[in-house]
Design an enzyme around this catalytic site. Structure first.
Site, mmCIF file in Angstrom:
data_model
loop_
_atom_site.group_PDB
_atom_site.id
_atom_site.type_symbol
_atom_site.label_atom_id
_atom_site.label_comp_id
_atom_site.label_asym_id
_atom_site.label_seq_id
_atom_site.Cartn_x
_atom_site.Cartn_y
_atom_site.Cartn_z
ATOM 1 N N GLY A 87 0.757 -1.213 -0.006
ATOM 2 C CA GLY A 87 0.036 -0.099 0.122
ATOM 3 C C GLY A 87 0.863 1.331 0.173
ATOM 4 O O GLY A 87 2.049 1.272 -0.184
ATOM 5 N N GLY A 131 9.140 -4.841 -8.636
ATOM 6 C CA GLY A 131 9.805 -3.741 -8.836
ATOM 7 C C GLY A 131 11.507 -4.110 -8.793
ATOM 8 O O GLY A 131 11.570 -4.747 -7.693
ATOM 9 N N HIS A 136 4.287 1.663 -7.896
ATOM 10 C CA HIS A 136 3.359 0.685 -8.053
ATOM 11 C C HIS A 136 2.655 0.806 -9.156
ATOM 12 O O HIS A 136 2.373 -0.198 -9.742
ATOM 13 C CB HIS A 136 2.472 1.120 -6.613
ATOM 14 C CG HIS A 136 3.389 0.783 -5.326
ATOM 15 N ND1 HIS A 136 3.472 1.899 -4.537
ATOM 16 C CD2 HIS A 136 3.763 -0.339 -4.681
ATOM 17 C CE1 HIS A 136 4.319 1.496 -3.432
ATOM 18 N NE2 HIS A 136 4.225 0.271 -3.719
HETATM 19 P P1 AMP Z 1 5.974 -2.332 -1.538
HETATM 20 O O1 AMP Z 1 4.846 -1.795 -1.396
HETATM 21 O O2 AMP Z 1 7.027 -1.240 -1.180
HETATM 22 O O3 AMP Z 1 6.303 -3.670 -0.900
HETATM 23 O O4 AMP Z 1 6.160 -2.529 -3.112
HETATM 24 C C1 AMP Z 1 5.484 -3.187 -3.838
HETATM 25 C C2 AMP Z 1 6.098 -3.454 -5.202
HETATM 26 O O5 AMP Z 1 6.276 -2.280 -5.769
HETATM 27 C C3 AMP Z 1 7.463 -4.156 -5.060
HETATM 28 O O6 AMP Z 1 7.659 -5.049 -6.237
HETATM 29 C C4 AMP Z 1 8.429 -3.175 -5.371
HETATM 30 O O7 AMP Z 1 9.760 -3.437 -5.675
HETATM 31 C C5 AMP Z 1 7.544 -2.367 -6.275
HETATM 32 N N1 AMP Z 1 8.212 -0.804 -6.298
HETATM 33 C C6 AMP Z 1 8.353 -0.067 -5.064
HETATM 34 N N2 AMP Z 1 8.831 1.302 -5.378
HETATM 35 C C7 AMP Z 1 9.132 1.183 -6.744
HETATM 36 C C8 AMP Z 1 9.892 1.877 -7.782
HETATM 37 N N3 AMP Z 1 10.153 3.327 -7.498
HETATM 38 N N4 AMP Z 1 9.877 1.545 -9.177
HETATM 39 C C9 AMP Z 1 9.179 0.513 -9.604
HETATM 40 N N5 AMP Z 1 8.674 -0.479 -8.625
HETATM 41 C C10 AMP Z 1 8.708 -0.216 -7.375
#
Ligand code: AMP
Length: 267
Positions: free
Chosen positions: A23, A138, A29
C-alpha cells in the site's frame, strides 16, 4: 472491489496479472499495475503490510496506511480488484515459513535478519491464494526479485515473473512509500544515493578506490551507510567475475529513514 478474506477470492477464469504491495501506492506501484493491465485480462493488487518481514525495531507500526486512496489510484491505473486481508486472516497461527538460501545471505538479508523469510512466505501465500498467471515486482527491491525468482524456481511455483524498472523522482530519488518519512532537509540530500550509483555506472571504473570515494561522498552528505557494493546477480554475493550480470547496490540511513537503491551494469 476490496476482498478481505481468503474464502472470497475468486478462481481465475482468464489470464490474471498480480501486483503484491504494502500500500501507500506511488508511481512505482502504478507502473507495475499498468504493465499488468497491458499483459492480462484481469489485474489484481494486494495491499497488505506484512508484519513478518519487519524487524522488531523497524517501522511496521508507523508504515503508512491509506486504503481508500490506494484503491482510487490503482483503479485509475487499471486494477480490477484488491485483496486486502488483516494480519489475522493471513497468520491465524504460527506459520510455516519459507527460507530461500544463498541469495538471502548478504546485504538486506544480513542487515535485516528474517526479512526475506517473511517476504518469501507472504509472497508464496499470496500466490497460492490469488493464483496469478503473471506476477509483477519492481527492480527497486533487487534482492527481493532474486529471492522470489529463486523460490519460484526451487519450489516449482506455477507463475511467470516480471521484474520492472525502477521509477524515480525527477532528481533521481527512487520512489518509495518510505520517502514520506523524509524531512525537507533529508529529502534534499536523498538523491545523493542515485547520483553516486549512476556516476559509478557511467564512469565504468568499479575498483575499490572508486567505490570508496562514493561511500565517503554518501557519508559526507549525512547518510549512515550500510553498504555500497558491486554484486553478482546470480548469487547476490559481492562481485565474483567479470562475465556475469552485475549491479551496484546501496543501502543507507538518513535520519530515521533507511533507503535502498541499485543500478544494473550492462557489460
Ligand atoms: P512495496 O509496497 O514497497 O512492498 O512494493 C510493492 C512492489 O512495488 C514491489 O515489487 C516493489 O519492488 C515495487 N516498487 C516499489 N517502489 C518502486 C519503484 N520506485 N519503481 C518500481 N517498482 C517499485
Amino acid at each position: 472491489m476490496v476482498i478481505r478474506t481468503i474464502a472470497e477470492v475468486p478462481e481465475p477464469k482468464v489470464g490474471r496479472g498480480f501486483v503484491p504491495t504494502m500500500g501507500a501506492l506511488h508511481e512505482g506501484h502504478l507502473s507495475l499495475i499498468r504493465k499488468a493491465r497491458e499483459e492480462n485480462e484481469e489485474v489484481v493488487v494486494s495491499i497488505f503490510v506484512n508484519p513478518t518481514q519487519f524487524g522488531p525495531n523497524e517501522d511496521f507500526a508507523r508504515y503508512p496506511r491509506q486504503l481508500e486512496k490506494d484503491v482510487d489510484m490503482a483503479v485509475e491505473a487499471g486494477a480490477d480488484w484488491f485483496f486486502a486481508p488483516e494480519p489475522s486472516e493471513m497468520y491465524p497461527r504460527r506459520s510455516t515459513s519459507v527460507h530461500v538460501p544463498e541469495v538471502t545471505e548478504r546485504f538486506e538479508g544480513e542487515r535485516r535478519p528474517g526479512h526475506f523469510d517473511g517476504v518469501a512466505t507472504i509472497v508464496l501465500k499470496l500466490f497460492n491464494i490469488v493464483k496469478p498467471t503473471i506476477a509483477y515486482f519492481g527492480r527497486k527491491d533487487l534482492q527481493q526479485c532474486l529471492v522470489i525468482r529463486r523460490m519460484v524456481l526451487d519450489l516449482n511455483v506455477p507463475v511467470e515473473l516480471r521484474f520492472c524498472e525502477t521509477i524515480r523522482e525527477t532528481d533521481g530519488l527512487a520512489k518509495s512509500s518510505r520517502n514520506m518519512y523524509l524531512s525537507e532537509e533529508e529529502r534534499k540530500v536523498a538523491p545523493t544515493l542515485y547520483r553516486e550509483l549512476s556516476r559509478l555506472r557511467d564512469e565504468k571504473i568499479l575498483d575499490e578506490k572508486a567505490l570508496e570515494l562514493s561511500r565517503s561522498r554518501i557519508r559526507d552528505a549525512g547518510f549512515e551507510l550500510d553498504y555500497l557494493d558491486v554484486v553478482d546477480l546470480d548469487t547476490m554475493q559481492a562481485k565474483t567475475g567479470e562475465t556475469t550480470d552485475q549491479a551496484i547496490v546501496v543501502a543507507a540511513k538518513i535520519g530515521k529513514t533507511r533507503l535502498i537503491d541499485n543500478v544494473l551494469l550492462n557489460r
